[in-house]
Design an enzyme around this catalytic site. Structure first.
Site, PDB file in Angstrom:
ATOM      1  N   GLY A   9       0.853  -1.194   0.000  1.00  0.00           N
ATOM      2  CA  GLY A   9       0.000   0.000   0.000  1.00  0.00           C
ATOM      3  C   GLY A   9       0.882   1.234   0.000  1.00  0.00           C
ATOM      4  N   LEU A  10       0.298   2.371   0.367  1.00  0.00           N
ATOM      5  CA  LEU A  10       1.060   3.624   0.292  1.00  0.00           C
ATOM      6  C   LEU A  10       2.327   3.581   1.123  1.00  0.00           C
ATOM      7  CD1 LEU A  10      -1.533   6.538   0.336  1.00  0.00           C
ATOM      8  CD2 LEU A  10      -0.445   5.432  -1.597  1.00  0.00           C
ATOM      9  N   HIS A 233     -16.575   5.065  10.951  1.00  0.00           N
ATOM     10  CA  HIS A 233     -16.819   6.191  10.032  1.00  0.00           C
ATOM     11  C   HIS A 233     -18.310   6.506  10.003  1.00  0.00           C
ATOM     12  CE1 HIS A 233     -16.983   8.669   6.457  1.00  0.00           C
ATOM     13  NE2 HIS A 233     -15.675   8.691   6.400  1.00  0.00           N
ATOM     14  N   ARG A 282     -14.658  12.503  13.220  1.00  0.00           N
ATOM     15  CA  ARG A 282     -15.487  11.338  12.890  1.00  0.00           C
ATOM     16  C   ARG A 282     -16.137  10.671  14.089  1.00  0.00           C
ATOM     17  NH1 ARG A 282     -11.736   8.764   8.087  1.00  0.00           N
ATOM     18  NH2 ARG A 282     -12.343  10.321   6.543  1.00  0.00           N
ATOM     19  N   ARG A 383      -8.694   9.446  14.301  1.00  0.00           N
ATOM     20  CA  ARG A 383      -7.969  10.007  13.160  1.00  0.00           C
ATOM     21  C   ARG A 383      -8.822  11.030  12.428  1.00  0.00           C
ATOM     22  NH1 ARG A 383      -8.159   9.035   7.929  1.00  0.00           N
ATOM     23  NH2 ARG A 383      -9.176   7.006   8.007  1.00  0.00           N
ATOM     24  N   SER A 388      -4.923   9.912   6.962  1.00  0.00           N
ATOM     25  CA  SER A 388      -4.370   8.563   6.849  1.00  0.00           C
ATOM     26  C   SER A 388      -3.433   8.454   5.661  1.00  0.00           C
ATOM     27  CB  SER A 388      -5.476   7.514   6.742  1.00  0.00           C
ATOM     28  OG  SER A 388      -6.257   7.757   5.609  1.00  0.00           O
TER      29      SER A 388
END
Lengths: 598, 259
Positions: A9-10, A233, A282, A383, A388
């Site tokens: 992933g990132l 979320h 959130r 978060r 993220s």
């Protein structure tokens, strides 16, 4: 020097690029072809205080919002590092060709996101994660052609190889086609293995996010920090196989939450939080929707849902900015969101908690590093949206550089370690696999997972009680007992996904117990951890990182002080602006000072 | 809850013989093809009531953005996650993509698509990851065009639908052509435009496209593949003509350019 990055992933791809560009060679192990990693699912954007809208935004303001959003549970220095680096990271991604949405002049555009009052979120339509991931995937492909990256895609990480001195010297992984298990030598093993949504089942996460590698590391002695901090979320849509995210960016672009009260539309978030409105953090938004549906009984048609409305916006404009998200709603909910308001409800989305790491992204096992959602460092107890993607990229950069520093300082390398150390771990993993192949019981592993998912979703979500948490822990113990009677159904030695799933299932149980145990330990409400029994944040006793240590008899918990050296924690309010809160607190302090003087 | 019949073409491995197996699966509201396959995992019994192995297939995100769950559903290559059961004719027939090496059941190996991206140099060359200020300005119109192409998930549906992607040709496929445009349209990528055009001028390149136009019809991301390929056809022809005129094989510098 030998480097292993696990996860594409990132965070994993950024770490890979950082190491490759220094001339080192990386073995990149990934459960899926890296281009299909879960980072593709991120929609709304990436935060960086570039300040192009005349709002006086700054990295310090980003830092302040992030700490406040996380209810001050994050150690402050690394968060400041991230916020200071953020504008440069966005520019770097822009240079890599990410098709960020543009202003008329051709500059990067920014939208608003939750927990802030400024436009700080760069975005690429509503598929920002996909676009960022692809840009890194392309750069890694270049390094592959230069011989700097060896990809092992469709390989499952099994465990770290730890020598007699407690130093990580490599890892074990399994080719999911041939089922071959082999060891890899690595002076640095960097886990960038993402979140754990599968522990909760129907979530916004990809089906591959079982948290298995993080759990494996935890079972090998890595501390797991703040496991109870699970983000729910606020705006997701239902489905039979998963719950799908409707980006916070939709509210950033003007979407409004409402339900009916006394027969009239009631914009409850705007009423409760006049300053931030629909763009509170959130955890606060999810609790708001829970209050409407569960406490007040005002969900739509008495059900668990409220409207997320974009019908008042120019359809062409919102389509351009949110096409990806609106298409998801059309395809999976079957209605036209520019004509009929979307029906949404909170769903499990992200783990703030994760493997404990130091400021160099290294776990408590030397040589074993972690970056991205699988570690705990940047988000505290909640978060902020669009942080993220930034934290993954930033942590990937840090771990790339710091792992090289670590390896350079090593006196003994992985190649100097006796083969026996690798063989012993390989033997342990092979024996574990053989055991699973022989499972012939009557319990279906996927059904056991469903049962865990139901408890975790219902009892370890937005609102938590001691009783329900204890019930969940007992349920997990029952499931771990029933695991012994699982049947594998499939004894094939080729691409046996059921056997691999059974291994992950146990790892999910272990993580779930950590999450529940962490929640039982933290006797306060902070960020995503809300217990009506302890309704307030308690900085005196609980401004602490909870660290879970795995033992065969269950997790043991210890507390660690949080580094709050840069900003003094304030009361968390979204009904008024931060300036107003600071002013009111100063007045209060002055008043109490006068009181004392008298 | 009603039941639906699923007919699945199964194969235990690349060298095994394929066979058909039928399943009778309960359908929940808002179910997609993935939900049906998940249900088979929970109860791996076929329509004849005989225990069997769970069906193996690829999937990750379940929201049509990762590209993993491509398969042939009722004769059409598409994403299983976006195939809602209510909208499909019954019985539902599932087959693996046929243009890729089979792994097992509905799972195939699409490595060759990623390998093709290497051939066309599908990246923007950068000098390094260190701070060098902002990227180039990009006109909103150019960004819109690039964004549409950049949504390609490498899912392989266009490869499956294209008659010219087959064992007799090396055709890299429609999406690979579109990626050339993605990078050539970027201000930095455009500096090395000719290299990418050359990469699709030869064997396996754009001349292998016979303009069947199936690709655009099946693309889940609605990428305008047909017009992009037409545009690239003109550009490669023009490039070829220019090369002949100037006698220059290549523009310099790109081979040594870092990342």
């Amino acid at each position: 020097m030998k480097f292993i990055v696990v996860g594409g992933g990132l965070a994993g791809l950024m770490a890979t690029i950082k190491i490759a560009e220094k001339g080192e060679i990386v073995d990149l192990i990934s459960f899926v072809p890296v281009k299909r990693s879960h980072s593709v699912c991120a929609q709304g954007g990436i935060n960086g205080a570039v300040n192009t809208k005349g709002e006086g935004d700054s990295p310090w303001n980003h830092f302040d919002d992030t700490l406040l959003g996380g209810d001050y549970l994050a150690n402050q220095p690394p968060v400041l590092g991230m916020c200071e680096a953020a504008p440069g990271v966005i520019y770097l991604m822009d240079r890599m060709g990410v098709p960020f949405t543009r202003t008329p002049e051709g500059n990067l555009d920014f939208r608003r996101f939750g927990g802030t009052l400024v436009h700080r979120t760069a975005f690429s339509g509503s598929t920002t994660g996909q676009q960022l991931l692809y840009a890194l995937d392309e750069q890694v492909r270049y390094w592959e052609t230069q011989g700097k990256v060896n990809k092992f895609e469709d390989w499952d990480y099994l465990s770290a190889v730890i020598d007699d001195n407690g130093v990580c010297r490599g890892c074990l992984a399994q080719d999911m086609k041939t089922m071959e298990i082999r060891s890899f030598q690595g002076d640095a093993v960097i886990l960038c293995t993402g979140g754990l949504g599968a522990v909760y089942g129907k979530t916004t996460n990809s089906i591959i996010n079982t948290g298995s590698p993080a759990s494996s590391a935890y079972q090998q002695g890595v501390y797991y920090a703040n496991p109870e901090m699970i983000q729910i979320h606020p705006t997701c849509i239902g489905g039979d196989d998963k719950l799908r995210l409707i980006s916070e960016g939709v509210r950033g672009d003007g979407g409004r939450l409402w339900t009916y009260k006394d027969g009239k539309p009631w914009f409850f978030m705007e009423e409760w939080y006049p300053a931030y409105g629909n763009l509170v953090s959130r955890d606060v938004a999810s609790r708001g929707i829970f209050k409407v549906c569960r406490e007040l009984g005002l969900g739509l048609d008495g059900q668990d849902s409220v409207y997320l409305d974009v019908t008042h916006l120019d359809p062409e404009w919102i389509e351009k900015r949110q096409h990806g998200v609106l298409e998801i709603y059309r395809k999976f909910a079957g209605e036209e969101p520019t004509k009929v308001p979307m029906k949404v409800f909170p769903a499990m989305h992200y783990s703030m908690g994760g493997m404990w790491v130091d400021y160099n992204q290294m776990t408590n096992i030397p040589g074993l590093f972690a970056a991205g959602e699988c570690e705990y460092q940047y988000h505290g107890a909640n978060r902020l949206g669009a942080n993220s993607l930034m934290s993954c990229l930033y942590a990937g950069m840090v771990v790339g550089d710091k792992s090289i520093e670590y390896c350079k300082a090593l006196k003994k390398t992985a190649s100097d370690v006796s083969n026996k150390v690798f063989e012993a771990e390989a033997a342990r993993q092979k024996a574990g696999m053989e055991k699973i192949y022989k499972f012939t019981g009557s319990e279906n592993p996927y059904v056991l997972k469903d049962e865990m998912n139901n408890y975790m979703t219902n009892y370890v979500g937005v609102v938590r009680t001691t009783k329900q948490l204890k019930d969940t822990d007992n349920k997990l113990l029952e499931l771990m007992e029933r695991y012994k009677k699982v049947g594998v159904y499939d004894t094939g030695g080729w691409s046996n996904r059921t056997a691999i799933f059974i291994r992950h299932l146990w790892n999910m149980f272990e993580l779930a117990r950590g999450i529940v145990g962490g929640a039982l330990t933290r006797k306060e409400s902070r960020g995503a951890h809300y217990m009506p029994e302890y309704p307030n944040r308690d900085d005196e006793n609980w401004l602490k990182t909870i660290k879970a240590k795995w033992t065969p008899d269950g997790p043991q918990f210890s507390l660690e002080d949080v580094d709050i050296s840069l900003i003094k924690p304030r009361v968390r309010r979204y009904d008024v602006s931060k300036d107003q809160v600071v002013k009111e607190e100063a007045e209060k302090e002055a008043a109490s000072g006068k009181e004392e003087a008298k | 809850m009603s039941d639906v019949i699923l007919k699945i073409r199964r194969q235990d491995g690349p060298n095994s013989s394929p066979y058909w197996e039928e399943f009778k699966v309960p359908v929940a509201p808002k179910a997609n093809v993935i939900s049906l396959l998940l249900e088979i995992q929970r109860s791996p019994v076929n329509a004849q009531g005989k225990p069997t192995t769970p069906v193996i297939w690829d999937c990750n995100c379940l929201e049509e953005v990762c590209g993993a769950c491509s398969m042939v559903i009722n004769g059409v290559a598409r994403q299983a996650c976006a195939a809602m059961v209510d909208s499909l004719s019954k019985p539902i027939v599932l087959q693996p993509l046929s243009k890729f090496p089979l792994v097992r059941d509905l799972m195939v190996d699409r490595t060759k698509m990623f390998e093709n991206l290497k051939k066309i140099k599908a990246w923007i060359p950068i000098d390094g990851t260190y701070y060098m200020g902002s990227g180039p300005k990009v006109a909103p119109g150019v960004q819109d065009e690039r964004y549409a192409i950049s949504c390609c998930m490498t899912c392989g549906c266009c490869m499956e639908a294209c008659p010219y992607v087959n064992s007799k040709t090396n055709y890299m496929g429609p999406t690979c052509m579109a990626q050339v445009k993605l990078f050539n349209a970027h201000p930095t990528g455009a500096m090395y435009k000719d290299e990418r055009l050359d990469a699709i001028a030869g064997d396996g390149g754009i001349v292998d496209c016979g303009n069947a136009q199936n690709c655009e019809r099946v693309c889940p991301k609605e990428i305008p593949l047909v017009s992009i390929i037409a545009e690239l056809n003109r550009e490669t022809a023009f490039r070829g003509f220019n090369r002949w005129l100037k006698g220059k094989p290549k523009s310099p510098g790109y081979e040594s350019a870092p990342g």
